[in-house]
Scaffold this active site. Sequence first.
Site, PDB file in Angstrom:
ATOM      1  N   LYS A  89       0.853  -1.184   0.000  1.00  0.00           N
ATOM      2  CA  LYS A  89       0.000   0.000   0.000  1.00  0.00           C
ATOM      3  C   LYS A  89       0.889   1.234   0.000  1.00  0.00           C
ATOM      4  O   LYS A  89       1.801   1.359   0.816  1.00  0.00           O
ATOM      5  CB  LYS A  89      -0.898   0.017   1.246  1.00  0.00           C
ATOM      6  CG  LYS A  89      -1.948   1.122   1.214  1.00  0.00           C
ATOM      7  CD  LYS A  89      -3.173   0.659   0.476  1.00  0.00           C
ATOM      8  CE  LYS A  89      -4.147   1.793   0.209  1.00  0.00           C
ATOM      9  NZ  LYS A  89      -3.757   2.688  -0.893  1.00  0.00           N
ATOM     10  N   GLN A 110       7.195   3.899   3.852  1.00  0.00           N
ATOM     11  CA  GLN A 110       5.810   3.428   3.885  1.00  0.00           C
ATOM     12  C   GLN A 110       5.664   2.142   4.693  1.00  0.00           C
ATOM     13  O   GLN A 110       4.621   1.904   5.306  1.00  0.00           O
ATOM     14  CB  GLN A 110       5.317   3.210   2.456  1.00  0.00           C
ATOM     15  CG  GLN A 110       3.813   3.223   2.302  1.00  0.00           C
ATOM     16  CD  GLN A 110       3.237   4.629   2.330  1.00  0.00           C
ATOM     17  OE1 GLN A 110       3.784   5.534   1.726  1.00  0.00           O
ATOM     18  NE2 GLN A 110       2.135   4.807   3.035  1.00  0.00           N
ATOM     19  N   LYS A 113       5.402   3.370   8.342  1.00  0.00           N
ATOM     20  CA  LYS A 113       4.200   4.196   8.484  1.00  0.00           C
ATOM     21  C   LYS A 113       2.965   3.305   8.512  1.00  0.00           C
ATOM     22  O   LYS A 113       2.094   3.440   9.384  1.00  0.00           O
ATOM     23  CB  LYS A 113       4.107   5.185   7.330  1.00  0.00           C
ATOM     24  CG  LYS A 113       2.905   6.107   7.387  1.00  0.00           C
ATOM     25  CD  LYS A 113       2.721   6.901   6.111  1.00  0.00           C
ATOM     26  CE  LYS A 113       3.930   7.693   5.719  1.00  0.00           C
ATOM     27  NZ  LYS A 113       3.687   8.556   4.541  1.00  0.00           N
ATOM     28  N   LYS A 125       5.406   1.874  -3.115  1.00  0.00           N
ATOM     29  CA  LYS A 125       5.317   3.234  -3.654  1.00  0.00           C
ATOM     30  C   LYS A 125       5.560   3.164  -5.155  1.00  0.00           C
ATOM     31  O   LYS A 125       6.179   2.226  -5.658  1.00  0.00           O
ATOM     32  CB  LYS A 125       6.355   4.141  -3.003  1.00  0.00           C
ATOM     33  CG  LYS A 125       5.981   5.615  -3.028  1.00  0.00           C
ATOM     34  CD  LYS A 125       4.891   5.954  -2.018  1.00  0.00           C
ATOM     35  CE  LYS A 125       4.574   7.440  -2.015  1.00  0.00           C
ATOM     36  NZ  LYS A 125       3.579   7.791  -0.994  1.00  0.00           N
ATOM     37  N   GLY A 164      -3.049   7.991  -4.320  1.00  0.00           N
ATOM     38  CA  GLY A 164      -2.483   9.201  -4.888  1.00  0.00           C
ATOM     39  C   GLY A 164      -1.316   9.715  -4.064  1.00  0.00           C
ATOM     40  O   GLY A 164      -1.046   9.268  -2.955  1.00  0.00           O
ATOM     41  N   ASP A 165      -0.612  10.676  -4.625  1.00  0.00           N
ATOM     42  CA  ASP A 165       0.486  11.357  -3.951  1.00  0.00           C
ATOM     43  C   ASP A 165       0.657  12.676  -4.700  1.00  0.00           C
ATOM     44  O   ASP A 165      -0.278  13.125  -5.380  1.00  0.00           O
ATOM     45  CB  ASP A 165       1.763  10.492  -3.972  1.00  0.00           C
ATOM     46  CG  ASP A 165       2.837  10.992  -3.009  1.00  0.00           C
ATOM     47  OD1 ASP A 165       3.774  11.666  -3.471  1.00  0.00           O
ATOM     48  OD2 ASP A 165       2.743  10.731  -1.803  1.00  0.00           O
ATOM     49  N   THR A 208      -4.692  13.245   5.352  1.00  0.00           N
ATOM     50  CA  THR A 208      -3.290  13.455   5.726  1.00  0.00           C
ATOM     51  C   THR A 208      -3.136  14.740   6.523  1.00  0.00           C
ATOM     52  O   THR A 208      -2.453  14.770   7.559  1.00  0.00           O
ATOM     53  CB  THR A 208      -2.389  13.476   4.486  1.00  0.00           C
ATOM     54  OG1 THR A 208      -2.610  12.300   3.709  1.00  0.00           O
ATOM     55  CG2 THR A 208      -0.922  13.529   4.886  1.00  0.00           C
ATOM     56  N   ASN A 239      -2.890  19.360  -1.316  1.00  0.00           N
ATOM     57  CA  ASN A 239      -3.913  18.689  -0.524  1.00  0.00           C
ATOM     58  C   ASN A 239      -3.581  18.651   0.965  1.00  0.00           C
ATOM     59  O   ASN A 239      -4.407  18.986   1.817  1.00  0.00           O
ATOM     60  CB  ASN A 239      -4.063  17.261  -1.073  1.00  0.00           C
ATOM     61  CG  ASN A 239      -5.300  16.575  -0.563  1.00  0.00           C
ATOM     62  OD1 ASN A 239      -6.397  17.058  -0.752  1.00  0.00           O
ATOM     63  ND2 ASN A 239      -5.111  15.445   0.085  1.00  0.00           N
ATOM     64  N   SER A 382      -6.971   5.467   3.484  1.00  0.00           N
ATOM     65  CA  SER A 382      -6.985   4.625   2.285  1.00  0.00           C
ATOM     66  C   SER A 382      -7.368   3.198   2.644  1.00  0.00           C
ATOM     67  O   SER A 382      -8.130   2.544   1.927  1.00  0.00           O
ATOM     68  CB  SER A 382      -5.605   4.634   1.611  1.00  0.00           C
ATOM     69  OG  SER A 382      -5.397   5.819   0.891  1.00  0.00           O
TER      70      SER A 382
END
Length: 450
Positions: A89, A110, A113, A125, A164-165, A208, A239, A382
């Site tokens: 993820k 990630q 996290k 990622k 998304g990023d 976030t 964002n 997510s």
Amino acid sequence: MPYVHDTLARLQKSSPAQTEFYQATEEVLESIRPLLDSDKRYREASIIERIVEPERQIFFRVTWLDDQGKIQVNKGFRVQFNSAIGPYKGGLRFHPSVNAGIIKFLGFEQIFKNSLTGLAIGGGKGGSDFNPKGRSDNEIMRFCQAFMSELYRHIGDTMDVPAGDIGVGGREIGYMFGQYKRLTGSYEGVLTGKGLNWGGSLVRTEATGYGAVYFAENMLKSRSDSLDGKTCLVSGAGNVAIYTIEKLYQMGALPVTCSDSQGTIYHADGIDLERLKDLKEVRRTSLEEYLKTHPQARYIPVADYPKDGHAVWRFEAQAAFPSATQNELTAADAKAMLANGVICVSEGANMPSTAEAVDLFLAAKIAYGPGKAANAGGVATSQLEMAQNASMTRWNFEEVDSRLQGIMQGIFERSHETAKEFDQPTNLVLGANIAGFRKVADAMIQQGAV
């Protein structure tokens, strides 16, 4: 410790010229030394040698047609780093700075996290060096379709679920999901950040930014303090920054800065959130336009930034939220922030503070929340979207937001308790890294040499 040193040296030979990746791995491995010293199982199972190497790296060519009919070529990436506790993820980033090292640094972060959230998700990622700025909707659609025409082979709702990023919002997720559905004939929750009317989750857009604020509030609460009444510095205007600012207002704080790639806005009366949303979410234009409706605000172009850092961090405040990109906050910035009264830093971006800046925050013993803990709200929500897709249900805003608040509180408590366990109660870098690492490493040991 030769064990850590030797692993890092071997990594630099096997993955040359990946500076951000080295920075991320060194930060984690150095901070988990107390755990490695106290529990020999991790060395015996070669955990750190294994965890710094992705399980799979996928690099591919993306060929697409621009509006003039000219063939354009970009590079695509997906790094599936670790699946010990769940399917991969992590987001997709579309930005000219994207390369293998950036994606590996983000994927490595990630892992921990995602582990800290307490949810069943592994680390990954991806992205491309494609720049969506200045491109038409049709060009972005064609690029996204070309990108997904390769990526679809490697993802799935129980295998790898991208999100998304930077450069990838609801528009890009929509185009990629449409192409995935066309290629596979399957309607599944393979991407998160989807539109609300076709499988998306409420609060995902805000998550976030909201999460970084919730984390800051938890840090301050543990010190018998709060965000109420505090002046706050925020970097970025995307964002994460926008919804950090929104939640800060809701918590009684006063955000006075934001920034984009061209400059910084300082508005002592508080950032006009609706104006910011109009400029960045609707019109997609420069922050300099902010001055047309707020001439009393100050705009500092990049050319006028201090040579040793970023203008956004040079104002008096009590709390700061780095929400733009990696290494945006230097040691000089950190010194200025501490001198100007900052007592709380909660990172909305991934690794936004340089290693030297982090050392200064830790030495000052301020409330410092590293990105892998403070900005985990996005990936947590997510996963909540994945859960809703799997059960074919839809939760209301209050339910998702309540779950997000609980997850961020849990991340803080796990990080704080682990830091206290190792006699460094103010060091949430150590606490977050050890707590995140230990869960993944124990799963790796239990699953054998795979």
